[in-house]
Design a protein around this motif. Structure first.
Motif, PDB file in Angstrom:
ATOM      1  N   ALA A  42       0.795  -1.233   0.000  1.00  0.00           N
ATOM      2  CA  ALA A  42       0.000   0.000   0.000  1.00  0.00           C
ATOM      3  C   ALA A  42       0.828   1.285   0.000  1.00  0.00           C
ATOM      4  CB  ALA A  42      -0.972  -0.019   1.180  1.00  0.00           C
ATOM      5  N   ASP A  43       2.137   1.161  -0.212  1.00  0.00           N
ATOM      6  CA  ASP A  43       2.945   2.391  -0.291  1.00  0.00           C
ATOM      7  C   ASP A  43       2.617   3.186  -1.552  1.00  0.00           C
ATOM      8  OD1 ASP A  43       4.194   2.024   2.119  1.00  0.00           O
ATOM      9  OD2 ASP A  43       6.227   1.817   1.324  1.00  0.00           O
ATOM     10  N   LYS A  44       2.280   2.476  -2.627  1.00  0.00           N
ATOM     11  CA  LYS A  44       1.907   3.146  -3.880  1.00  0.00           C
ATOM     12  C   LYS A  44       0.386   3.100  -3.997  1.00  0.00           C
ATOM     13  CE  LYS A  44       6.214   3.200  -5.820  1.00  0.00           C
ATOM     14  NZ  LYS A  44       6.943   3.162  -4.540  1.00  0.00           N
ATOM     15  N   LYS A  45      -0.215   4.275  -3.927  1.00  0.00           N
ATOM     16  CA  LYS A  45      -1.686   4.310  -3.870  1.00  0.00           C
ATOM     17  C   LYS A  45      -2.335   3.722  -5.121  1.00  0.00           C
ATOM     18  CE  LYS A  45      -1.648   8.349  -0.889  1.00  0.00           C
ATOM     19  NZ  LYS A  45      -1.821   9.802  -0.801  1.00  0.00           N
ATOM     20  N   TRP A  46      -1.781   4.052  -6.293  1.00  0.00           N
ATOM     21  CA  TRP A  46      -2.398   3.570  -7.542  1.00  0.00           C
ATOM     22  C   TRP A  46      -2.375   2.051  -7.606  1.00  0.00           C
ATOM     23  CZ3 TRP A  46       0.243   0.523 -11.021  1.00  0.00           C
ATOM     24  CH2 TRP A  46       1.636   0.488 -10.903  1.00  0.00           C
ATOM     25  N   TYR A  47      -1.280   1.472  -7.099  1.00  0.00           N
ATOM     26  CA  TYR A  47      -1.137   0.012  -7.151  1.00  0.00           C
ATOM     27  C   TYR A  47      -2.096  -0.652  -6.167  1.00  0.00           C
ATOM     28  CZ  TYR A  47       1.079  -4.577  -7.404  1.00  0.00           C
ATOM     29  OH  TYR A  47       1.314  -5.916  -7.587  1.00  0.00           O
ATOM     30  N   ARG A  48      -2.153  -0.101  -4.970  1.00  0.00           N
ATOM     31  CA  ARG A  48      -3.085  -0.589  -3.937  1.00  0.00           C
ATOM     32  C   ARG A  48      -4.519  -0.619  -4.495  1.00  0.00           C
ATOM     33  NH1 ARG A  48      -4.098   4.354  -0.337  1.00  0.00           N
ATOM     34  NH2 ARG A  48      -5.620   4.742  -1.981  1.00  0.00           N
ATOM     35  N   ASN A  49      -4.926   0.477  -5.129  1.00  0.00           N
ATOM     36  CA  ASN A  49      -6.289   0.546  -5.669  1.00  0.00           C
ATOM     37  C   ASN A  49      -6.500  -0.462  -6.797  1.00  0.00           C
ATOM     38  OD1 ASN A  49      -6.785   2.655  -3.927  1.00  0.00           O
ATOM     39  ND2 ASN A  49      -6.362   4.241  -5.458  1.00  0.00           N
ATOM     40  N   TRP A  50      -5.513  -0.555  -7.657  1.00  0.00           N
ATOM     41  CA  TRP A  50      -5.632  -1.470  -8.795  1.00  0.00           C
ATOM     42  C   TRP A  50      -5.716  -2.926  -8.330  1.00  0.00           C
ATOM     43  CZ3 TRP A  50      -2.257  -5.327 -10.583  1.00  0.00           C
ATOM     44  CH2 TRP A  50      -2.647  -5.910 -11.790  1.00  0.00           C
ATOM     45  N   VAL A  51      -4.889  -3.304  -7.352  1.00  0.00           N
ATOM     46  CA  VAL A  51      -4.906  -4.693  -6.853  1.00  0.00           C
ATOM     47  C   VAL A  51      -6.266  -5.012  -6.224  1.00  0.00           C
ATOM     48  CG1 VAL A  51      -3.913  -6.312  -5.168  1.00  0.00           C
ATOM     49  CG2 VAL A  51      -2.400  -4.842  -6.487  1.00  0.00           C
ATOM     50  N   ILE A  52      -6.747  -4.124  -5.387  1.00  0.00           N
ATOM     51  CA  ILE A  52      -8.026  -4.400  -4.699  1.00  0.00           C
ATOM     52  C   ILE A  52      -9.176  -4.438  -5.708  1.00  0.00           C
ATOM     53  CG2 ILE A  52      -9.687  -3.497  -3.010  1.00  0.00           C
ATOM     54  CD1 ILE A  52      -7.359  -2.677  -1.271  1.00  0.00           C
ATOM     55  N   ALA A  53      -9.199  -3.505  -6.636  1.00  0.00           N
ATOM     56  CA  ALA A  53     -10.269  -3.504  -7.647  1.00  0.00           C
ATOM     57  C   ALA A  53     -10.216  -4.795  -8.468  1.00  0.00           C
ATOM     58  CB  ALA A  53     -10.137  -2.277  -8.547  1.00  0.00           C
ATOM     59  N   SER A  54      -9.017  -5.256  -8.780  1.00  0.00           N
ATOM     60  CA  SER A  54      -8.880  -6.490  -9.566  1.00  0.00           C
ATOM     61  C   SER A  54      -9.417  -7.694  -8.790  1.00  0.00           C
ATOM     62  CB  SER A  54      -7.410  -6.772  -9.907  1.00  0.00           C
ATOM     63  OG  SER A  54      -6.863  -5.689 -10.616  1.00  0.00           O
ATOM     64  N   ILE A  55      -9.073  -7.776  -7.512  1.00  0.00           N
ATOM     65  CA  ILE A  55      -9.539  -8.915  -6.701  1.00  0.00           C
ATOM     66  C   ILE A  55     -11.069  -8.882  -6.568  1.00  0.00           C
ATOM     67  CG2 ILE A  55      -9.488  -9.965  -4.381  1.00  0.00           C
ATOM     68  CD1 ILE A  55      -6.549  -8.929  -4.174  1.00  0.00           C
ATOM     69  N   LEU A  56     -11.603  -7.676  -6.402  1.00  0.00           N
ATOM     70  CA  LEU A  56     -13.061  -7.556  -6.284  1.00  0.00           C
ATOM     71  C   LEU A  56     -13.763  -7.985  -7.565  1.00  0.00           C
ATOM     72  CD1 LEU A  56     -13.605  -4.161  -4.457  1.00  0.00           C
ATOM     73  CD2 LEU A  56     -14.387  -6.409  -3.741  1.00  0.00           C
ATOM     74  N   ALA A  57     -13.260  -7.500  -8.696  1.00  0.00           N
ATOM     75  CA  ALA A  57     -13.892  -7.832  -9.978  1.00  0.00           C
ATOM     76  C   ALA A  57     -13.811  -9.347 -10.220  1.00  0.00           C
ATOM     77  CB  ALA A  57     -13.225  -7.059 -11.113  1.00  0.00           C
ATOM     78  N   GLU A  58     -12.644  -9.907  -9.937  1.00  0.00           N
ATOM     79  CA  GLU A  58     -12.454 -11.357 -10.100  1.00  0.00           C
ATOM     80  C   GLU A  58     -13.439 -12.142  -9.222  1.00  0.00           C
ATOM     81  OE1 GLU A  58      -8.465 -13.407  -9.024  1.00  0.00           O
ATOM     82  OE2 GLU A  58      -7.927 -11.696 -10.296  1.00  0.00           O
ATOM     83  N   THR A  59     -13.565 -11.715  -7.986  1.00  0.00           N
ATOM     84  CA  THR A  59     -14.446 -12.415  -7.034  1.00  0.00           C
ATOM     85  C   THR A  59     -15.903 -12.310  -7.470  1.00  0.00           C
ATOM     86  OG1 THR A  59     -12.893 -11.908  -5.274  1.00  0.00           O
ATOM     87  CG2 THR A  59     -15.104 -12.551  -4.596  1.00  0.00           C
ATOM     88  N   LEU A  60     -16.314 -11.115  -7.877  1.00  0.00           N
ATOM     89  CA  LEU A  60     -17.712 -10.935  -8.280  1.00  0.00           C
ATOM     90  C   LEU A  60     -18.020 -11.733  -9.544  1.00  0.00           C
ATOM     91  CD1 LEU A  60     -18.189  -7.159  -7.420  1.00  0.00           C
ATOM     92  CD2 LEU A  60     -19.470  -9.070  -6.443  1.00  0.00           C
ATOM     93  N   LYS A  61     -17.058 -11.762 -10.478  1.00  0.00           N
ATOM     94  CA  LYS A  61     -17.288 -12.562 -11.690  1.00  0.00           C
ATOM     95  C   LYS A  61     -17.405 -14.037 -11.334  1.00  0.00           C
ATOM     96  CE  LYS A  61     -14.302  -9.935 -14.286  1.00  0.00           C
ATOM     97  NZ  LYS A  61     -13.244  -9.798 -15.273  1.00  0.00           N
ATOM     98  N   GLY A  62     -16.642 -14.457 -10.334  1.00  0.00           N
ATOM     99  CA  GLY A  62     -16.670 -15.854  -9.890  1.00  0.00           C
ATOM    100  C   GLY A  62     -18.026 -16.270  -9.321  1.00  0.00           C
ATOM    101  N   LEU A  63     -18.859 -15.307  -8.949  1.00  0.00           N
ATOM    102  CA  LEU A  63     -20.179 -15.648  -8.406  1.00  0.00           C
ATOM    103  C   LEU A  63     -21.148 -16.084  -9.507  1.00  0.00           C
ATOM    104  CD1 LEU A  63     -20.748 -12.782  -5.770  1.00  0.00           C
ATOM    105  CD2 LEU A  63     -20.028 -15.145  -5.352  1.00  0.00           C
ATOM    106  N   LYS A  64     -20.720 -15.877 -10.766  1.00  0.00           N
ATOM    107  CA  LYS A  64     -21.550 -16.289 -11.926  1.00  0.00           C
ATOM    108  C   LYS A  64     -22.990 -15.779 -11.767  1.00  0.00           C
ATOM    109  CE  LYS A  64     -18.404 -19.304 -13.706  1.00  0.00           C
ATOM    110  NZ  LYS A  64     -17.351 -18.319 -13.961  1.00  0.00           N
ATOM    111  N   MET A  65     -23.086 -14.480 -11.560  1.00  0.00           N
ATOM    112  CA  MET A  65     -24.403 -13.893 -11.336  1.00  0.00           C
ATOM    113  C   MET A  65     -25.143 -13.719 -12.660  1.00  0.00           C
ATOM    114  SD  MET A  65     -23.484 -10.914  -8.586  1.00  0.00           S
ATOM    115  CE  MET A  65     -22.258 -10.109  -9.597  1.00  0.00           C
TER     116      MET A  65
END
Ligand code: AMP
Ligand code: MG
Length: 280
Positions: free
Chosen positions: A229-252
């Motif tokens: 989390a020292d680099k804000k842009w990277y922190r945001n990108w990693v978390i957004a990626s994990i969220l998108a991946e997780t939500l897609k995995g729900l096969k909604m």
């Protein structure tokens, strides 16, 4: 983004996790921000489906030292997501009424309902972090809480809540810079608290407490991620990626309407064709 996942029952040593790591992203800050904007739009669509389907619940837990970027994640990762479907629950020093109850009482009440996304800005983990570091309850009390928390989160997960927990990992040097920025800029004074410097002196104790949290409470159903989390842009990108991946995995999917849409459309067309005089 498996590389930041804490595998259940592994002993975490935060010294081997580089807070300034950016190695999962192929490119620099500028492109990282552009990719985050794309992920924002993806999350917007996924959240709409979550809300429409009214089936899954999503709980995101944010923990980290002062200035680690909990507020920044909420602002930047969820940019563009419909505020109607997202709720932020912040956990501060407990009120006298909250202290009269068990520590999970105020937490359970704020977990997500169906179709909802809830972000915990701090959480029940404070009850094994600040509470442990400041000895607000005896060790024999807080030491039992890891197992209690695992049982609580297991219940939530088995009842249909997807849980993601993010530890925002910053270095003490980066925290120093961020605290300095808060003190030097009058528009940031409100974010500073004279107590922050005292807490900073306890960095080692907090690190130990976080390592225990990460080692004892990362489970298959409620995993922890150690986010550089020292680099804000990277922190945001990693978390957004994990969220998108997780939500897609729900096969909604969007729910099937309980009416015949084709028949309704036909009726609608007929209604629209009515002459003005017969609308009275
Ligand atoms: P902030 O997130 O900076 O607005 O500050 C909230 C403060 O509330 C932090 O200093 C937390 O450590 C404190 N806090 C949150 N939960 C608890 C808890 N269960 N017991 C004691 N202090 C807490
Ligand atoms: Mg603070």
């Amino acid at each position: 983004m498996k590389k930041y996942l804490v595998k259940p029952a592994t002993k975490v040593d935060l010294r081997v996790h580089d807070p300034a790591d950016t190695s999962a992203y192929n490119g620099g800050k500028k492109h990282g921000k552009e990719d985050l904007a794309k992920l924002n739009r993806e999350l917007e669509a996924l959240q709409e489906m979550l809300f429409a389907q009214h089936e899954h619940r999503l709980l995101i837990v944010l923990q980290g030292m002062d200035t680690s970027g909990k507020d920044g994640v909420i602002r930047h990762v969820f940019e563009g997501v419909n505020p109607q479907g997202v709720r932020v629950a912040g956990f501060k020093v407990p009120t006298p009424i909250e202290l009269d109850h068990d520590y999970l009482w105020r937490v359970h009440a704020r977990t997500p309902g169906r179709g909802e996304m809830v972000i915990f800005n701090r959480s029940h983990y404070e009850d094994v972090l600040v509470v442990r570091v400041h000895a607000l309850v005896p060790e024999k009390v807080w030491s039992k809480r890891y197992a209690q928390i695992n049982a609580f989160e297991k219940t939530l997960a088995e009842e249909g809540t997807t849980i993601l927990k993010f530890f925002l990992h910053i270095s003490p040097e980066e925290q120093r810079e961020r605290l300095r920025a808060r003190l030097e800029d009058p528009t940031k004074h409100w974010k500073y608290n004279p107590g922050d410097l005292k807490e900073r002196q306890l960095w080692g104790k907090y690190t130990k407490a976080y390592e225990d949290v990460l080692s004892k409470t990362s489970t298959t159903q409620a995993p922890w991620y150690v986010i550089p989390a020292d680099k804000k842009w990277y922190r945001n990108w990693v978390i957004a990626s994990i969220l998108a991946e997780t939500l897609k995995g729900l096969k909604m999917s969007y729910p099937e309407p309980e009416y015949d849409a084709a028949a309704e459309l036909k009726a609608f067309e007929q209604e629209a064709a009515l002459p003005k005089a017969s609308r009275k």
